[in-house]
Scaffold this active site. Structure first.
Site, short mmCIF file in Angstrom:
data_model
loop_
_atom_site.label_atom_id
_atom_site.label_comp_id
_atom_site.label_asym_id
_atom_site.label_seq_id
_atom_site.Cartn_x
_atom_site.Cartn_y
_atom_site.Cartn_z
N TYR A 1 57.19 80.68 47.30
CA TYR A 1 56.48 81.60 48.19
C TYR A 1 56.04 82.86 47.48
CZ TYR A 1 55.74 85.54 51.24
OH TYR A 1 55.21 86.65 51.79
N ASN B 1 37.27 54.40 41.33
CA ASN B 1 36.84 54.01 42.68
C ASN B 1 36.78 55.23 43.60
OD1 ASN B 1 38.92 52.40 41.40
ND2 ASN B 1 38.41 50.78 42.86
N CYS B 2 37.84 56.05 43.48
CA CYS B 2 38.00 57.15 44.43
C CYS B 2 36.90 58.21 44.26
CB CYS B 2 39.39 57.76 44.29
SG CYS B 2 40.69 56.50 44.28
N PRO C 1 56.37 31.19 38.89
CA PRO C 1 56.92 31.83 37.69
C PRO C 1 55.78 32.20 36.74
CG PRO C 1 58.03 29.74 38.12
CD PRO C 1 56.89 29.83 39.09
N GLY D 1 48.72 45.76 43.42
CA GLY D 1 47.58 46.50 43.96
C GLY D 1 47.18 46.10 45.37
N ARG E 1 52.08 49.81 25.42
CA ARG E 1 53.04 50.84 25.00
C ARG E 1 54.43 50.23 24.78
NH1 ARG E 1 50.22 53.86 28.96
NH2 ARG E 1 51.90 53.61 30.49
N SER F 1 38.45 50.13 34.40
CA SER F 1 39.16 51.37 34.69
C SER F 1 38.24 52.44 35.26
CB SER F 1 39.82 51.89 33.40
OG SER F 1 40.75 52.90 33.71
N ALA G 1 51.49 39.84 40.66
CA ALA G 1 50.32 40.36 41.39
C ALA G 1 50.63 41.79 41.81
CB ALA G 1 50.00 39.50 42.59
P1 FAD Z 1 40.74 47.57 42.15
O1 FAD Z 1 40.95 48.90 41.58
O2 FAD Z 1 39.74 47.40 43.25
O3 FAD Z 1 40.37 46.59 40.97
C1 FAD Z 1 40.17 45.24 41.19
C2 FAD Z 1 39.17 44.72 40.20
O4 FAD Z 1 39.35 43.33 40.08
C3 FAD Z 1 37.73 44.93 40.64
O5 FAD Z 1 37.03 45.71 39.70
C4 FAD Z 1 37.17 43.53 40.73
O6 FAD Z 1 35.86 43.46 40.22
C5 FAD Z 1 38.10 42.75 39.85
N1 FAD Z 1 38.18 41.34 40.22
C6 FAD Z 1 38.45 40.82 41.44
N2 FAD Z 1 38.45 39.48 41.39
C7 FAD Z 1 38.19 39.15 40.10
C8 FAD Z 1 38.07 37.91 39.43
N3 FAD Z 1 38.19 36.76 40.06
N4 FAD Z 1 37.78 37.93 38.11
C9 FAD Z 1 37.64 39.12 37.44
N5 FAD Z 1 37.75 40.31 38.04
C10 FAD Z 1 38.03 40.32 39.35
N6 FAD Z 1 42.73 55.15 47.10
C11 FAD Z 1 43.41 56.31 47.14
O7 FAD Z 1 44.64 56.28 47.07
N7 FAD Z 1 42.77 57.51 47.26
C12 FAD Z 1 41.41 57.58 47.34
O8 FAD Z 1 40.85 58.68 47.44
C13 FAD Z 1 40.67 56.38 47.33
N8 FAD Z 1 39.32 56.41 47.43
C14 FAD Z 1 38.63 55.23 47.35
C15 FAD Z 1 37.23 55.27 47.43
C16 FAD Z 1 36.51 54.09 47.33
C17 FAD Z 1 35.02 54.13 47.45
C18 FAD Z 1 37.18 52.86 47.14
C19 FAD Z 1 36.40 51.58 47.03
C20 FAD Z 1 38.56 52.81 47.08
C21 FAD Z 1 39.29 53.99 47.19
N9 FAD Z 1 40.68 53.99 47.12
C22 FAD Z 1 41.38 55.16 47.18
C23 FAD Z 1 41.44 52.73 46.99
C24 FAD Z 1 41.83 52.51 45.55
O9 FAD Z 1 40.69 52.55 44.75
C25 FAD Z 1 42.52 51.15 45.45
O10 FAD Z 1 43.69 51.19 46.22
C26 FAD Z 1 42.88 50.77 44.04
O11 FAD Z 1 41.77 50.81 43.19
C27 FAD Z 1 43.46 49.36 44.03
O12 FAD Z 1 43.68 48.92 42.73
P2 FAD Z 1 43.59 47.38 42.37
O13 FAD Z 1 43.85 47.28 40.93
O14 FAD Z 1 44.42 46.61 43.31
O15 FAD Z 1 42.09 46.97 42.71
#
Ligand code: FAD
Length: 570
Positions: free
Chosen positions: A426, A41-42, A276, A282, A21, A38, A280
């Site tokens: 309310y 997870n939740c 640099p 998440g 964007r 995308s 990172a």
């Molecule tokens: P992720 O969304 O986990 O994405 C990381 C991705 O990186 C993964 O798909 C992985 O395959 C990929 N990856 C890792 N290493 C490599 C590599 N070397 N090469 C290529 N790809 C790689 N949070 C909430 O706030 N509310 C909720 O209700 C909630 N429910 C959840 C339920 C479940 C079952 C899970 C598992 C998590 C939940 N979470 C929830 C947590 C939330 O999903 C995470 O906080 C969020 O997704 C983190 O985002 P991220 O991008 O850091 O990691």
């Protein structure tokens, strides 16, 4: 400019879309190890339970959709193996055919998330022991349920994922035991707030075992025996391990990037790592706790999304900053909702933060309008200034919106006095003219002003039993008959009779007052103190005491049929 993003879910996908964007000319590549980008997870636990049935609902975008809408090169099934910061390259393996190649970048964003902890217990690699992180994990569990006669499951760990999995396994018709090593589920709550959750989960049919230390998994016929310290074995056809997550920081570590607490990747306020051109975001990164300032690991989707946007902004020359995470979270447990934000007592103590606490029990909306349910609200505040430090709510209706108000209050640095002034929406179906958030503010202000003294549930047993103090219960005789007294030596004078029966109370003795929830006993304290009595109000009342006093007994006293909270009195 070429930006490579490792990890294509919450943080990574957000960063990619924001980059596009902001910069129509950037070359953007997402490397994602799993077969999906995308994904939600939740939502994964709800597919296990059959609440979400359409597999396509779990993915918010497809690689093709990303390409079409954003012109982003999404490579699912591609794993980043190594980063070479000096060369500005990433070694990548295509998981389809095992081939490797080198990808160059100008800017690199790491969003690899956090992986489920596998503690190295004997038998944990058995195919009947599952973890839940990816879409593939979810389909694996669902397929196993569909193709095997799974009657009993064991969930190890009572955090968000473990609890959601337990609910969904029960929903799928599987008798479920939840084993939790510590003395409570849901670590963002304090144990006294978790006690109500424990009672409710048991009422919903979860076989909850606290203090259960799993030592391994032993094949036993078609199923497994989950062995516990002490020698006991719990049978299971399926086990789900949900004992926490650890940041996926190996790539960063081997590239020489600075690490933070608990193996996280250290970043600055723009999400830049020590190297640099590498950012990172998440679940893998260290954050500053917004309230305590402590360096923390807080793995939640909200911060991951925000950080992805901030990294993209900064790459594109917008100086956005991440100001910290306060860990605001909410979970649905059958019909119950539990939520928290900011500091709880455990984290406040660990950070050396001085706090006071109030426990209130307020209706979700006007009680004369059908469907009102009370919620337990615990609020931590700075005794010196009244600033709100944290909040926890357990209830059945309207919990999420009160939590969001309190989270916003913390972000804005509001005090308890400010909470009393919040002008909240309310009408009878939605709230009360004195909202639960206003009520928390009133109670804290009364405590801070010394208009009432309070004691807590865990002090009741230790109050003198030699007649030097009085335990006064101001519930109705009917309530006392049904629910029992806190202690056999407590006396019962219903609130509405108190003014006429003051003569029965010895003015030389301090009076410890309770009712069901803490409201009538507060009124009693106001009567007593204005007649010269020294008195203290039991915070949260008999109800809060009762959940906690009976928590370990496995048959918690306050009745809680699943989905039907009882005891709506005050
Ligand atoms: P992720 O969304 O986990 O994405 C990381 C991705 O990186 C993964 O798909 C992985 O395959 C990929 N990856 C890792 N290493 C490599 C590599 N070397 N090469 C290529 N790809 C790689 N949070 C909430 O706030 N509310 C909720 O209700 C909630 N429910 C959840 C339920 C479940 C079952 C899970 C598992 C998590 C939940 N979470 C929830 C947590 C939330 O999903 C995470 O906080 C969020 O997704 C983190 O985002 P991220 O991008 O850091 O990691």
């Amino acid at each position: 400019m070429k930006v490579v993003i490792i990890g294509g879910v919450a943080g990574g996908a957000t960063a990619a879309a924001r980059l596009r964007r902001l910069d129509e000319g950037a070359e953007i590549v997402i490397l994602e190890r799993t077969g999906y980008v995308s994904y939600a997870n939740c939502g994964l636990p709800y597919f296990v339970g059959g609440v979400i049935t359409d597999r396509d609902e779990l993915t918010l975008q497809t690689p093709e959709g990303f390409r079409r809408r954003f012109g982003i090169d999404v490579r699912v099934g591609h794993e980043a193996l190594e980063i070479n910061p000096a060369e500005h390259t990433v070694e990548v393996r295509s998981l389809a055919d095992g081939s490797t190649y080198t990808e160059s970048y100008d800017k690199l964003i790491l969003s690899p998330g956090a992986r489920p902890v596998k503690p190295g217990l004997p038998g944990e690699d058995d195919p009947r022991v599952f973890t839940l992180r990816t879409v593939e994990d979810t389909f694996r569990i669902r397929d196993y349920l569909d193709t095997h006669p799974v009657r009993r499951a064991v969930v190890v760990g009572g955090g968000f994922i473990g609890l959601e999995a337990a609910e969904n396994l029960l929903h799928a018709g599987v008798a479920t035991t939840l084993l939790q090593k510590g003395d409570q589920v849901l670590p963002p709550l304090d144990p006294d707030m978790a006690a109500e959750v424990h009672a409710y989960l048991r009422g919903c049919g979860v076989e909850l075992r606290l203090g259960a230390h799993v030592t391994g998994f032993v094949p036993d016929g078609e199923g497994l025996s989950v062995t516990l310290e002490g020698g006991e074995a719990v049978p299971a056809d399926l086990v789900l391990l949900g004992i926490g997550v650890m940041p996926e920081s190996e790539l960063a570590r081997s590239a020489g990037l600075a690490l933070g607490v608990k193996g996280t990747i250290a970043v600055d306020e723009h999400m830049r790592t020590s190297c640099p051109d590498i950012y990172a975001v998440g679940d893998a990164v260290e954050v500053r706790h917004f309230v305590s300032g402590a360096k923390s690991h807080i793995a939640l989707a909200g911060p991951a999304n925000k950080q992805g946007r901030i990294a993209a902004d900064h790459i594109c020359g917008i100086p956005s900053t991440f100001t910290g995470s306060q860990g605001t979270s909410v979970i649905k447990l059958f019909d119950m909702t539990a939520a928290s934000t900011g500091l709880n007592e455990k984290t406040a103590r660990a950070a050396g933060v001085d706090y006071g606490k109030a426990v209130t029990y307020s209706a979700s909306h006007a009680t004369y309008y059908p469907g009102a349910h009370n919620m337990t609200v615990k609020t931590l505040y700075d005794p010196a200034t009244g600033r709100i430090l944290g909040a926890q709510i357990v209830g059945f209706d309207g919990v999420d919106k009160r939590m969001d108000v309190l989270a916003t209050a913390i972000r804005a640095g509001l005090t308890a006095a400010d909470l009393t002034e919040l002008d909240l929406a309310y009408a009878p179906p939605y709230g009360s003219a004195k909202d639960p958030v206003n009520m928390a503010g009133y109670v804290i202000e009364n405590l801070r002003a010394g208009r009432v003294e309070q004691h807590h549930w865990d002090e009741v047993a230790g109050l003198p039993a030699d007649g030097s103090v009085v335990l006064l219960d101001v519930r109705t005789p009917g309530e006392v008959r049904r629910q029992g007294l806190l202690r056999p030596d407590a006396v019962n004078i219903p609130l509405d009779e108190l003014r006429n029966r003051l003569g029965e109370l010895d003015p030389s003795k301090k009076i410890y007052v309770n009712c069901f929830s803490g409201l009538r006993s507060y009124l009693a304290c106001r009567i007593l103190s204005q007649h010269g009595y020294r008195c203290s109000n039991l915070a949260g009342g008999w109800r809060f005491w009762s959940y906690n006093a009976t928590d370990r007994a496995h048959d918690a006293a306050p009745t809680h049929l699943c989905g039907i909270p009882t005891g709506q009195g005050k």
